[in-house]
Motif scaffolding. Structure first.
Motif, PDB file in Angstrom:
ATOM      1  N   HIS A  76       0.906  -1.577   0.060  1.00 20.25           N
ATOM      2  CA  HIS A  76      -0.176   0.227  -0.312  1.00 20.25           C
ATOM      3  C   HIS A  76       0.961   1.211  -0.019  1.00 20.25           C
ATOM      4  O   HIS A  76       1.413   1.220   1.262  1.00 20.25           O
ATOM      5  N   GLN A  77       1.261   1.622  -1.416  1.00 15.89           N
ATOM      6  CA  GLN A  77       1.869   2.808  -1.451  1.00 15.89           C
ATOM      7  C   GLN A  77       1.180   4.089  -1.002  1.00 15.89           C
ATOM      8  O   GLN A  77       0.446   5.192  -2.073  1.00 15.89           O
ATOM      9  N   LEU A  78       1.239   4.894  -0.294  1.00 17.86           N
ATOM     10  CA  LEU A  78       0.769   6.438   0.617  1.00 17.86           C
ATOM     11  C   LEU A  78       0.807   7.501  -0.506  1.00 17.86           C
ATOM     12  O   LEU A  78      -0.156   7.538  -0.842  1.00 17.86           O
ATOM     13  N   HIS A  79       1.394   7.281  -1.042  1.00 12.29           N
ATOM     14  CA  HIS A  79       2.242   8.817  -2.255  1.00 12.29           C
ATOM     15  C   HIS A  79       1.327   8.665  -3.272  1.00 12.29           C
ATOM     16  O   HIS A  79       0.791   8.954  -4.391  1.00 12.29           O
ATOM     17  N   GLN A  80       1.038   7.149  -3.583  1.00 12.89           N
ATOM     18  CA  GLN A  80       0.616   6.594  -4.746  1.00 12.89           C
ATOM     19  C   GLN A  80      -1.257   6.804  -4.718  1.00 12.89           C
ATOM     20  O   GLN A  80      -1.123   7.329  -5.697  1.00 12.89           O
ATOM     21  N   PRO A 138       8.816   9.996   6.539  1.00 13.41           N
ATOM     22  CA  PRO A 138       8.805  11.771   5.831  1.00 13.41           C
ATOM     23  C   PRO A 138       6.787  11.943   5.765  1.00 13.41           C
ATOM     24  O   PRO A 138       6.324  11.498   6.878  1.00 13.41           O
ATOM     25  N   ALA A 139       6.796  12.546   5.683  1.00 15.77           N
ATOM     26  CA  ALA A 139       5.624  14.010   5.939  1.00 15.77           C
ATOM     27  C   ALA A 139       4.664  13.261   6.359  1.00 15.77           C
ATOM     28  O   ALA A 139       3.783  12.816   7.062  1.00 15.77           O
ATOM     29  N   LEU A 140       4.234  12.373   4.872  1.00 13.82           N
ATOM     30  CA  LEU A 140       3.269  11.877   5.073  1.00 13.82           C
ATOM     31  C   LEU A 140       3.273  10.883   5.855  1.00 13.82           C
ATOM     32  O   LEU A 140       1.937  10.185   6.037  1.00 13.82           O
ATOM     33  N   LEU A 141       4.014  10.619   5.492  1.00 14.35           N
ATOM     34  CA  LEU A 141       3.598   9.167   7.198  1.00 14.35           C
ATOM     35  C   LEU A 141       3.599   9.441   8.334  1.00 14.35           C
ATOM     36  O   LEU A 141       2.158   9.193   9.061  1.00 14.35           O
ATOM     37  N   LYS A 142       3.720  10.455   8.885  1.00 16.00           N
ATOM     38  CA  LYS A 142       3.398  11.221  10.510  1.00 16.00           C
ATOM     39  C   LYS A 142       2.263  11.905  10.078  1.00 16.00           C
ATOM     40  O   LYS A 142       1.222  11.420  10.861  1.00 16.00           O
ATOM     41  N   LYS A 143       1.759  11.903   8.912  1.00 11.60           N
ATOM     42  CA  LYS A 143       0.468  12.683   8.427  1.00 11.60           C
ATOM     43  C   LYS A 143      -0.759  11.582   8.883  1.00 11.60           C
ATOM     44  O   LYS A 143      -1.361  11.561   9.738  1.00 11.60           O
ATOM     45  N   TRP A 144      -0.367  10.656   8.650  1.00 12.50           N
ATOM     46  CA  TRP A 144      -1.143   9.026   7.814  1.00 12.50           C
ATOM     47  C   TRP A 144      -1.337   8.713   9.689  1.00 12.50           C
ATOM     48  O   TRP A 144      -1.888   8.399  10.498  1.00 12.50           O
ATOM     49  N   LEU A 145      -0.089   8.877  10.317  1.00 13.19           N
ATOM     50  CA  LEU A 145       0.104   8.753  11.927  1.00 13.19           C
ATOM     51  C   LEU A 145      -1.427   9.128  12.858  1.00 13.19           C
ATOM     52  O   LEU A 145      -2.127   8.665  13.327  1.00 13.19           O
ATOM     53  N   ASP A 146      -1.072  10.593  12.317  1.00 11.72           N
ATOM     54  CA  ASP A 146      -1.834  11.835  13.324  1.00 11.72           C
ATOM     55  C   ASP A 146      -2.983  11.561  12.980  1.00 11.72           C
ATOM     56  O   ASP A 146      -3.954  12.000  13.578  1.00 11.72           O
ATOM     57  N   PRO A 175      21.886   6.197  18.905  1.00 11.43           N
ATOM     58  CA  PRO A 175      21.621   4.762  17.844  1.00 11.43           C
ATOM     59  C   PRO A 175      20.169   5.270  17.186  1.00 11.43           C
ATOM     60  O   PRO A 175      19.497   5.705  17.597  1.00 11.43           O
ATOM     61  N   LEU A 176      20.002   4.298  16.318  1.00  4.78           N
ATOM     62  CA  LEU A 176      18.836   4.077  15.389  1.00  4.78           C
ATOM     63  C   LEU A 176      17.974   3.859  16.787  1.00  4.78           C
ATOM     64  O   LEU A 176      16.551   4.944  17.174  1.00  4.78           O
ATOM     65  N   SER A 177      17.673   3.103  17.568  1.00  9.84           N
ATOM     66  CA  SER A 177      16.861   2.430  18.185  1.00  9.84           C
ATOM     67  C   SER A 177      16.250   3.996  19.284  1.00  9.84           C
ATOM     68  O   SER A 177      15.395   4.031  19.499  1.00  9.84           O
ATOM     69  N   GLU A 178      16.990   4.649  19.584  1.00 11.95           N
ATOM     70  CA  GLU A 178      17.020   6.523  20.267  1.00 11.95           C
ATOM     71  C   GLU A 178      16.144   7.071  19.528  1.00 11.95           C
ATOM     72  O   GLU A 178      15.164   7.813  19.811  1.00 11.95           O
ATOM     73  N   LEU A 179      17.216   7.233  17.891  1.00 11.28           N
ATOM     74  CA  LEU A 179      15.872   8.009  17.250  1.00 11.28           C
ATOM     75  C   LEU A 179      14.838   7.512  16.886  1.00 11.28           C
ATOM     76  O   LEU A 179      13.586   8.599  16.832  1.00 11.28           O
ATOM     77  N   ILE A 180      13.811   6.610  16.814  1.00 17.66           N
ATOM     78  CA  ILE A 180      12.734   6.414  16.656  1.00 17.66           C
ATOM     79  C   ILE A 180      11.820   5.703  17.848  1.00 17.66           C
ATOM     80  O   ILE A 180      10.233   5.344  17.373  1.00 17.66           O
ATOM     81  N   ARG A 181      12.210   6.119  18.550  1.00 22.39           N
ATOM     82  CA  ARG A 181      11.495   5.822  19.449  1.00 22.39           C
ATOM     83  C   ARG A 181      10.558   5.954  19.943  1.00 22.39           C
ATOM     84  O   ARG A 181       9.544   5.576  20.376  1.00 22.39           O
ATOM     85  N   PRO A 182       9.790   7.221  19.132  1.00 26.30           N
ATOM     86  CA  PRO A 182       8.641   7.967  19.560  1.00 26.30           C
ATOM     87  C   PRO A 182       7.481   6.656  18.870  1.00 26.30           C
ATOM     88  O   PRO A 182       6.488   7.213  18.628  1.00 26.30           O
ATOM     89  N   PHE A 183       7.540   6.501  17.347  1.00 25.27           N
ATOM     90  CA  PHE A 183       7.401   4.978  16.990  1.00 25.27           C
ATOM     91  C   PHE A 183       7.409   3.970  17.971  1.00 25.27           C
ATOM     92  O   PHE A 183       5.766   3.594  17.596  1.00 25.27           O
TER      93      PHE A 183
END
Length: 176
Positions: free
Chosen positions: A35-39, A73-81, A125-133
């Motif tokens: 499922h491609q959100l930008h498409q 990407p911004a569209l994923l953040k918008k999707w989550l919101d 590390p990436l694990s800390e940077l993606i903690r909000p997810f």
């Protein structure tokens, strides 16, 4: 069990690894839905109810995206919101529709893994940077899985590195 792969890449035609991941995943339609959100939403206007109905059909969901500016990407953040709403994803007796669903991130990165460390240029590390997810998916009671990360796309764009990334990702998906 079929897995929903939600791909968010603002320029998939120019992508190297994300495009190849999609090509490989497409060979297994009995196992994966892409499922491609930008498409689906080139104008950025998300059909929230359609997205919620889609998510409800799957017990495993992977969010695939390139990592840049230390985020998705911004569209994923918008999707989550917009999609993870009160009363559907959390906060009421009828909410928590993501409860128990396996959720994972599949991230492509331009940097080398060593650059994302306490001794690296980016300090974390990436694990800390993606903690909000992680926190967001735990909040909606999903079963957050360790992410898949493929590094070095700014430095190693040769075919052997790309083939390695495809093989590792497919192996990750198989054992999710």
């Amino acid at each position: 069990m079929k897995t929903l792969i939600i791909v968010t890449h603002p320029n998939i035609a120019e992508s190297i690894i994300n495009k190849r991941w999609i090509e490989e995943i497409s060979k297994y339609p009995e196992s994966y839905t892409i499922h491609q959100l930008h498409q689906v939403y080139p104008d950025g206007k998300i059909d929230v109810l359609a997205e919620q109905r889609l998510v409800e059909q799957y017990d495993q969901i992977v969010f695939q995206f390139p990592y840049y500016w230390f985020n998705c990407p911004a569209l994923l953040k918008k999707w989550l919101d917009e999609v993870l709403t009160h009363g559907w994803a959390y906060g009421s007796k009828s909410g928590y529709r993501m409860k128990g669903k396996k959720i994972a991130l599949a991230i492509s990165l331009g940097v080398e893994e060593s650059e994302l460390s306490s001794s690296g240029i980016y300090k974390y590390p990436l694990s800390e940077l993606i903690r909000p997810f992680e926190l967001s998916f735990e909040y909606v009671k999903a079963d957050y899985q360790p992410p898949f990360a493929f590094y070095g796309m700014d430095h190693q764009v040769d075919e052997s590195h790309i083939a390695k990334g495809v093989a590792l990702y497919m192996e990750y998906l198989k054992h999710l």
